[in-house]
Structure formats: C-alpha cells, structure tokens
Design a protein around this motif. Structure first.
Motif, PDB file in Angstrom:
ATOM      1  N   THR A  15      47.574  48.256  39.294  1.00 54.20           N
ATOM      2  CA  THR A  15      46.455  47.915  40.170  1.00 54.20           C
ATOM      3  C   THR A  15      46.856  46.804  41.140  1.00 54.20           C
ATOM      4  O   THR A  15      46.430  46.800  42.298  1.00 54.20           O
ATOM      5  CB  THR A  15      45.221  47.533  39.333  1.00 54.20           C
ATOM      6  N   SER A 116      35.876  44.982  44.619  1.00 54.63           N
ATOM      7  CA  SER A 116      35.966  45.737  43.366  1.00 54.63           C
ATOM      8  C   SER A 116      37.320  45.529  42.696  1.00 54.63           C
ATOM      9  O   SER A 116      37.405  45.236  41.506  1.00 54.63           O
ATOM     10  CB  SER A 116      35.734  47.226  43.661  1.00 54.63           C
ATOM     11  N   ARG A 117      38.390  45.673  43.471  1.00 52.46           N
ATOM     12  CA  ARG A 117      39.741  45.542  42.911  1.00 52.46           C
ATOM     13  C   ARG A 117      40.014  44.122  42.421  1.00 52.46           C
ATOM     14  O   ARG A 117      40.548  43.926  41.333  1.00 52.46           O
ATOM     15  CB  ARG A 117      40.801  45.930  43.946  1.00 52.46           C
ATOM     16  N   THR A 120      38.074  43.267  39.228  1.00 55.11           N
ATOM     17  CA  THR A 120      38.695  43.908  38.069  1.00 55.11           C
ATOM     18  C   THR A 120      39.977  43.183  37.671  1.00 55.11           C
ATOM     19  O   THR A 120      40.183  42.879  36.494  1.00 55.11           O
ATOM     20  CB  THR A 120      38.997  45.388  38.388  1.00 55.11           C
ATOM     21  N   LEU A 121      40.827  42.908  38.641  1.00 55.28           N
ATOM     22  CA  LEU A 121      42.104  42.240  38.348  1.00 55.28           C
ATOM     23  C   LEU A 121      41.888  40.855  37.747  1.00 55.28           C
ATOM     24  O   LEU A 121      42.580  40.460  36.810  1.00 55.28           O
ATOM     25  CB  LEU A 121      42.968  42.148  39.610  1.00 55.28           C
ATOM     26  N   THR A 123      39.299  39.846  35.994  1.00 52.80           N
ATOM     27  CA  THR A 123      38.828  40.042  34.616  1.00 52.80           C
ATOM     28  C   THR A 123      39.988  40.388  33.695  1.00 52.80           C
ATOM     29  O   THR A 123      40.121  39.812  32.607  1.00 52.80           O
ATOM     30  CB  THR A 123      37.752  41.147  34.575  1.00 52.80           C
ATOM     31  N   TRP A 124      40.830  41.327  34.123  1.00 58.88           N
ATOM     32  CA  TRP A 124      41.968  41.713  33.296  1.00 58.88           C
ATOM     33  C   TRP A 124      42.935  40.554  33.105  1.00 58.88           C
ATOM     34  O   TRP A 124      43.453  40.351  32.007  1.00 58.88           O
ATOM     35  CB  TRP A 124      42.692  42.917  33.895  1.00 58.88           C
TER      36      TRP A 124
END
Length: 165
Positions: A15, A116-117, A120-121, A123-124
């Motif tokens: 990602t 969005s990306r 997400t990144l 959070t990960w």
C-alpha cells in the motif's frame, strides 16, 4: 512468497508503494490542472498542493528508509483512473464556465483517495508498532484533510457559483 505467507507488514509495504506511485502521478498532474484552471484562486490552490505533494513524497521516502526498503512505486490503477477523469474534464469542458468546478471535483476525488490511503496506512503503522512511520503518515493525512477542506470552501465560495452563473 505464497499468498498465504503474506501478512500485514507485506500489505503495508504494498500500500505504501501504491500511494508512492499515486503521489508521483499527482505531482505530474497538478501543473496541468493549474494551467487549465481559469480561477486564480483555484490555480493557486493547485500550485500550493504541488509544493505540499513534494513534501509528502519526501515523507514516504523517509518511511521506505525506516523499513530499509527501496522507495519504489507500484502501479495504482485507482489513481490512474481518477487522474484520467480529470484529463477528460479538462478536454470536455475547456472554455466553459463549468471547467473549474469539474477540475475542483476531480481534485477532491484525488484528495479523498489519498485520505483513505493515508488513514489506513497510519492505522496499520500504529498496529505494527511503527511509531515514526505513523507520525509521518499522520502529518500527510492532516495536510490532505486541510487541502480537502480548503477545496470545499473554494468550491462553495467561488468556483461553483461561477459555474452556476
């Protein structure tokens, strides 16, 4: 590596490569969008975001360094499609009062993808214990949200009004 052997670290890296590719493509598209814009305020917004995008690419490269991986993009079909839509608007609405509204809408589609990306990144990265990466991603996420907010304000206060007139 077999698909069953891939984990969240692999997904994070894939990602990251995706958004790195996307940012590089956005960096190329922004000057074209700025040139096509008829509103000085919209042009200035695109130019400002071009400068921010360079900083965002730098942050992504820092994350690749933290991971001890080469900074390499992976073709992102989503951003290619979103940017193609922007080009289509530039072609189909050139010379019309709706051009800037279309350009701004295309820019917001890009921003929403990036938000969005990066969300997400971040959070990960947090879940994977990558505190430094999470901080870098959070800085970019904040910038993307501010850009989206300023584009919304510009749409409501100037660009959409001109298109509707």
């Amino acid at each position: 590596m077999a698909a069953k052997d891939k984990d969240l670290n692999d997904l994070f890296l894939d990602t990251l490569k995706d958004i790195y590719f996307a940012e590089k493509q956005i960096l190329k598209a922004l000057p074209k969008m700025a040139k096509a814009a008829t509103s000085d305020k919209l042009r200035a917004a695109f130019e400002k975001h071009h400068d921010e995008t360079e900083g965002q690419i730098d942050r992504l490269e820092q994350i690749f360094e933290l991971l001890e991986k080469p900074a390499r993009g992976k073709t992102c079909d989503a951003i290619v499609g979103i940017l193609d839509e922007g080009k289509e608007i530039m072609d189909e609405y050139k010379g019309t009062s709706s051009l800037d509204a279309g350009l701004l809408a295309a820019a917001q589609a890009v921003e929403h993808y990036e938000i969005s990306r990066y969300g997400t990144l971040k959070t990960w990265a947090t879940e994977l214990g990558m505190k430094d990466a999470a901080k870098l991603l959070d800085a970019t996420l904040s910038e993307e949200k501010k850009t989206d907010d300023s584009l919304t304000t510009l749409a409501k206060s100037v660009v959409n009004l001109a298109a509707a007139a």
